[in-house]
Design an enzyme around this catalytic site. Sequence first.
Site, short mmCIF file in Angstrom:
data_model
loop_
_atom_site.label_atom_id
_atom_site.label_comp_id
_atom_site.label_asym_id
_atom_site.label_seq_id
_atom_site.Cartn_x
_atom_site.Cartn_y
_atom_site.Cartn_z
N LYS A 139 0.84 -1.22 0.00
CA LYS A 139 0.00 0.00 0.00
C LYS A 139 0.87 1.26 0.00
O LYS A 139 0.64 2.18 -0.78
CB LYS A 139 -0.93 0.02 1.24
N ARG B 179 -10.05 -0.07 8.50
CA ARG B 179 -9.61 -1.46 8.72
C ARG B 179 -10.64 -2.29 9.45
O ARG B 179 -10.39 -3.47 9.74
CB ARG B 179 -8.34 -1.50 9.56
N ARG C 195 12.03 -5.55 4.72
CA ARG C 195 11.65 -4.14 4.51
C ARG C 195 12.59 -3.21 5.28
O ARG C 195 12.98 -3.49 6.41
CB ARG C 195 10.22 -3.88 4.98
N ARG D 140 11.28 -1.52 10.92
CA ARG D 140 10.16 -1.21 11.81
C ARG D 140 10.06 -2.22 12.94
O ARG D 140 10.29 -3.42 12.73
CB ARG D 140 8.85 -1.20 11.00
N ARG E 274 -0.38 -9.52 12.81
CA ARG E 274 -1.01 -8.50 11.95
C ARG E 274 -1.81 -9.16 10.82
O ARG E 274 -2.89 -8.68 10.47
CB ARG E 274 0.07 -7.57 11.38
P1 AP5 Z 1 4.89 -1.55 1.81
O1 AP5 Z 1 4.57 -0.72 0.62
O2 AP5 Z 1 5.55 -0.90 2.96
O3 AP5 Z 1 3.57 -2.32 2.30
P2 AP5 Z 1 2.30 -1.80 3.14
O4 AP5 Z 1 1.10 -2.46 2.56
O5 AP5 Z 1 2.30 -0.32 3.24
O6 AP5 Z 1 2.61 -2.49 4.51
P3 AP5 Z 1 2.47 -1.93 6.01
O7 AP5 Z 1 3.24 -2.87 6.87
O8 AP5 Z 1 2.80 -0.47 6.07
O9 AP5 Z 1 0.97 -2.10 6.25
P4 AP5 Z 1 0.28 -2.20 7.61
O10 AP5 Z 1 -1.10 -2.03 7.15
O11 AP5 Z 1 0.50 -3.39 8.44
O12 AP5 Z 1 0.99 -1.04 8.47
P5 AP5 Z 1 0.58 0.44 8.81
O13 AP5 Z 1 1.81 1.22 8.90
O14 AP5 Z 1 -0.50 0.89 7.93
O15 AP5 Z 1 5.76 -2.80 1.28
C1 AP5 Z 1 6.27 -3.78 2.17
C2 AP5 Z 1 7.65 -4.25 1.69
O16 AP5 Z 1 7.48 -4.94 0.46
C3 AP5 Z 1 8.67 -3.14 1.41
O17 AP5 Z 1 9.96 -3.60 1.72
C4 AP5 Z 1 8.53 -2.90 -0.09
O18 AP5 Z 1 9.74 -2.40 -0.65
C5 AP5 Z 1 8.20 -4.30 -0.59
N1 AP5 Z 1 7.30 -4.31 -1.74
C6 AP5 Z 1 6.25 -3.47 -1.98
N2 AP5 Z 1 5.62 -3.82 -3.12
C7 AP5 Z 1 6.28 -4.93 -3.59
C8 AP5 Z 1 6.09 -5.76 -4.72
N3 AP5 Z 1 5.09 -5.52 -5.61
N4 AP5 Z 1 6.94 -6.81 -4.88
C9 AP5 Z 1 7.92 -7.06 -4.00
N5 AP5 Z 1 8.18 -6.29 -2.93
C10 AP5 Z 1 7.34 -5.24 -2.71
O19 AP5 Z 1 -0.03 0.25 10.29
C11 AP5 Z 1 0.81 -0.11 11.36
C12 AP5 Z 1 -0.01 -0.32 12.63
O20 AP5 Z 1 -0.72 0.91 12.96
C13 AP5 Z 1 -1.13 -1.38 12.53
O21 AP5 Z 1 -0.63 -2.69 12.76
C14 AP5 Z 1 -2.07 -0.90 13.64
O22 AP5 Z 1 -1.58 -1.25 14.92
C15 AP5 Z 1 -2.00 0.62 13.51
N6 AP5 Z 1 -3.03 1.13 12.58
C16 AP5 Z 1 -2.81 1.74 11.39
N7 AP5 Z 1 -4.00 2.06 10.81
C17 AP5 Z 1 -4.97 1.64 11.65
C18 AP5 Z 1 -6.39 1.66 11.60
N8 AP5 Z 1 -7.05 2.18 10.54
N9 AP5 Z 1 -7.08 1.12 12.64
C19 AP5 Z 1 -6.44 0.61 13.71
N10 AP5 Z 1 -5.09 0.54 13.82
C20 AP5 Z 1 -4.36 1.05 12.79
MG MG Z 2 2.46 1.09 4.83
#
Ligand code: AP5
Ligand code: MG
Length: 207
Positions: free
Chosen positions: A13, A88, A122, A150, A161
């Site tokens: 994402k 979410r 990552r 992270r 997760r």
């Molecule tokens: P990346 O682009 O970073 O993936 P992402 O989908 O953004 O993954 P996140 O870990 O950020 O998602 P998340 O939803 O768990 O975390 P968030 O920060 O939102 O890519 C990942 C890796 O793969 C990278 O190394 C990249 O280079 C590689 N990659 C990307 N695309 C690729 C491809 N096509 N092929 C190969 N490699 C690729 O949330 C963190 C925490 O915050 C949650 O766990 C929760 O506790 C809290 N939180 C956030 N939002 C909410 C909400 N709405 N409600 C409640 N809690 C929340």
């Molecule tokens: Mg992200």
Amino acid sequence: MRLVLLGAPGAGKGTQDALIKERYGLAHVSTGDIFRENLKNSTPLGLEAKKYMDAGQLVPDETVMKMVGEKLAEFADDEGFMLDGFPRTVAQAEFLDGKTKLDGVILFNVDDEAIVRRLSSRAVCKDCGNVTTRLEHDKCPSCGGELYTRDDDNETTVRSRLKVFHEQTEPLIKFYRDKDLLLEVDAGQKPEEVFACVAELLNDDKN
Ligand code: AP5
Ligand code: MG
């Protein structure tokens, strides 16, 4: 254009958010980034969120909805944006429904084992926040800054997760499909291939 980017942790994402932002100049709101920024500054919100993030659990709905509600209020009525990581839960999606009309919800599909592999390598830039992978870089490819891992990218937390995603976020697929807003992408391809699909879905004639 008002979009939601939906997908499991590590689905890409954030990576696609950056590419969409670059191509379409669309503003973005990433709830995960906001929590990490608050944590860096040791705000009460950041410290509250940390407990949940470290456990791979969701931050409570009321906290997230208040925070996102404040962000959305900053946008003009005709201004476009994309939401990365929100909603979410069904409660969050219903809240969003009452706040704005969406043009599409892009679902990034990747299988769990590919995600565990991706997140184990990552790396995030300490200076500019760019997301990359240690498989290819040991410094930020964008600004040369130092990379960090992270806290929630260890395998145990990643598996929690993923479990939370399947239980609490997956119901949104039906929620948005029923509203005829769901746009699905095979996110197991290379990032640029995923983006080409996204651009096609968004009817981008520049692609
Ligand atoms: P990346 O682009 O970073 O993936 P992402 O989908 O953004 O993954 P996140 O870990 O950020 O998602 P998340 O939803 O768990 O975390 P968030 O920060 O939102 O890519 C990942 C890796 O793969 C990278 O190394 C990249 O280079 C590689 N990659 C990307 N695309 C690729 C491809 N096509 N092929 C190969 N490699 C690729 O949330 C963190 C925490 O915050 C949650 O766990 C929760 O506790 C809290 N939180 C956030 N939002 C909410 C909400 N709405 N409600 C409640 N809690 C929340
Ligand atoms: Mg992200």
